[in-house]
Scaffold this active site. Structure first.
Site, short mmCIF file in Angstrom:
data_model
loop_
_atom_site.label_atom_id
_atom_site.label_comp_id
_atom_site.label_asym_id
_atom_site.label_seq_id
_atom_site.Cartn_x
_atom_site.Cartn_y
_atom_site.Cartn_z
N ALA A 84 -55.28 -9.57 73.85
CA ALA A 84 -54.29 -10.21 72.99
C ALA A 84 -52.93 -9.90 73.60
O ALA A 84 -52.73 -8.83 74.17
CB ALA A 84 -54.38 -9.66 71.58
N TYR B 107 -51.71 3.95 77.26
CA TYR B 107 -50.84 4.60 76.27
C TYR B 107 -51.58 5.63 75.41
O TYR B 107 -50.96 6.41 74.70
CB TYR B 107 -50.16 3.55 75.37
N GLU B 108 -52.91 5.64 75.48
CA GLU B 108 -53.66 6.65 74.72
C GLU B 108 -53.58 8.02 75.38
O GLU B 108 -54.00 9.02 74.79
CB GLU B 108 -55.12 6.21 74.57
N ASN C 295 -48.86 -13.38 69.10
CA ASN C 295 -47.53 -13.45 68.47
C ASN C 295 -46.54 -13.91 69.51
O ASN C 295 -46.82 -13.81 70.71
CB ASN C 295 -47.12 -12.06 67.95
N HIS D 145 -61.13 -0.52 68.31
CA HIS D 145 -61.51 -0.51 69.73
C HIS D 145 -62.67 0.45 70.05
O HIS D 145 -62.99 0.65 71.21
CB HIS D 145 -60.31 -0.15 70.62
N HIS E 131 -48.87 -3.99 64.70
CA HIS E 131 -50.24 -4.04 65.21
C HIS E 131 -51.12 -4.89 64.29
O HIS E 131 -51.99 -5.63 64.73
CB HIS E 131 -50.79 -2.61 65.31
N MET F 164 -50.64 -4.81 77.01
CA MET F 164 -50.74 -3.39 77.38
C MET F 164 -52.06 -3.05 78.07
O MET F 164 -52.52 -1.91 78.03
CB MET F 164 -50.56 -2.52 76.12
N SER F 165 -52.68 -4.04 78.69
CA SER F 165 -53.98 -3.81 79.33
C SER F 165 -54.17 -4.77 80.50
O SER F 165 -53.22 -5.42 80.95
CB SER F 165 -55.11 -4.02 78.30
N HIS G 37 -56.78 2.37 76.74
CA HIS G 37 -55.46 1.94 77.20
C HIS G 37 -54.71 3.13 77.77
O HIS G 37 -54.90 4.27 77.33
CB HIS G 37 -54.66 1.35 76.03
N SER H 137 -58.74 -7.54 71.64
CA SER H 137 -58.55 -7.54 70.19
C SER H 137 -59.14 -8.80 69.57
O SER H 137 -58.95 -9.90 70.07
CB SER H 137 -57.06 -7.51 69.85
N1 HPA Z 1 -46.26 -7.05 73.33
C1 HPA Z 1 -47.13 -6.27 73.99
N2 HPA Z 1 -48.43 -6.28 73.76
C2 HPA Z 1 -48.90 -7.13 72.84
C3 HPA Z 1 -48.05 -7.99 72.12
C4 HPA Z 1 -46.66 -7.94 72.37
O1 HPA Z 1 -45.84 -8.67 71.77
N3 HPA Z 1 -48.84 -8.71 71.27
C5 HPA Z 1 -50.12 -8.31 71.51
N4 HPA Z 1 -50.16 -7.36 72.45
#
Ligand code: HPA
Length: 273
Positions: free
Chosen positions: A114, A86-87, A236, A62, A248, A212-213, A84, A31
């Site tokens: 990210a 989750y897709e 974050n 993406h 997101h 998530m990757s 990903h 990201s």
């Molecule tokens: N959790 C999971 N995946 C993420 C996060 C998060 O807080 N921030 C960016 N990708």
């Protein structure tokens, strides 16, 4: 033949004449880094949609293609956009692009992403050198009949993230005055963000950042004998560490803000490989 392997070979066959050189580094852009290739001397591009049965990302920001170019003197293939789990793709499709880049000739897989910071000493916008990972919350991409042509049935995972590459990234960060944290990255499937209780659990387990990757790609690449390195941009602080709900948009905004420095760190690192 194993269907996963057949699909990989078919993908390679369909694009092999369009690959302009044997890349040394395969760079997966996370990201915020989507326009990284703008600063590269681009030699060729291949849209994922042009590759038969290739998984195409559905996540905004993406959309994808392979971009071939030089970073300094180093031939690089970039993955602009990744899929990903989750897709809804099978996990073997999620790691197919990483495997394909190895077939293109790449020796090094440079993973970026990210993440949410779990380590309380981290802040939004920090960069974390990935020194190890926790994979057990995502399906293992090597499940199923082993593809003997790629690697062993029971591959060692003692040093997934190459120590020499880690040292080179540390040096690149230091030489360019870019602060660099270090830690363990854990991959969950998403797409929901974690609950505060899950974040406390992950911290207890030794994770410093969550996303998530990345980990499944690292496992598949390690299976194939690639050298791997990774940097995570902490977008974050994870759930329960801040008052407001996670979105997101917040992740993308933070990743975009950190992008110029992230790009510099990646470029200087690759030049030193
Ligand atoms: N959790 C999971 N995946 C993420 C996060 C998060 O807080 N921030 C960016 N990708």
């Amino acid at each position: 033949m194993n269907q996963t392997y057949q699909k990989l070979l078919d993908c390679y066959e369909s694009i092999k004449d369009r690959i302009p050189f044997s890349p040394k580094v395969a760079l997966v852009l996370g990201s915020g880094l989507g326009n990284y290739a703008d600063s590269m001397e681009v030699k060729a591009e291949i849209d994922y949609s042009e590759i038969k049965d290739f998984p195409v990302s559905t996540v905004p920001g993406h959309a994808g293609k392979f971009i071939f170019g030089y970073v300094g003197q180093v031939p690089v293939v970039c993955m602009k956009g990744r899929v990903h789990y989750y897709e809804g793709y099978p996990i073997t499709d999620v790691v197919l692009p990483a495997r394909l880049m190895k077939l293109m000739g790449a020796e090094i897989l440079f993973l970026t992403n990210a993440s949410g910071g779990i380590n309380p000493s981290f802040g939004a916008g920090d960069f974390m050198l990935i020194t190890d990972h926790i994979s057990c919350f995502a399906p293992n991409p090597l499940i199923g009949q082993n593809i003997e042509e790629l690697g062993l049935r029971f591959p060692d995972m003692s040093t997934v993230y190459d120590r020499e590459l880690q040292d080179k990234i540390r040096k690149a960060a230091k030489d360019n005055d870019i602060p660099l944290k270090e830690g363990i990255y854990v991959q969950l499937t998403g797409p929901s963000f974690e609950s505060p209780a899950e974040i406390r659990m992950l911290r207890t387990l030794g994770a410093d950042a969550v996303g998530m990757s990345t980990v499944v790609e690292a496992i598949a690449a390690n299976h194939m004998g690639m050298k791997i390195c990774g940097i995570s941009c902490v977008a974050n602080l994870a759930a329960g560490m801040v008052e407001h709900p996670l979105t997101h948009e917040e992740v993308q905004e933070a990743a975009n803000k950190a992008a110029p420095l992230f790009k510099q760190l990646i470029t200087e690192s690759i030049k030193s490989f």
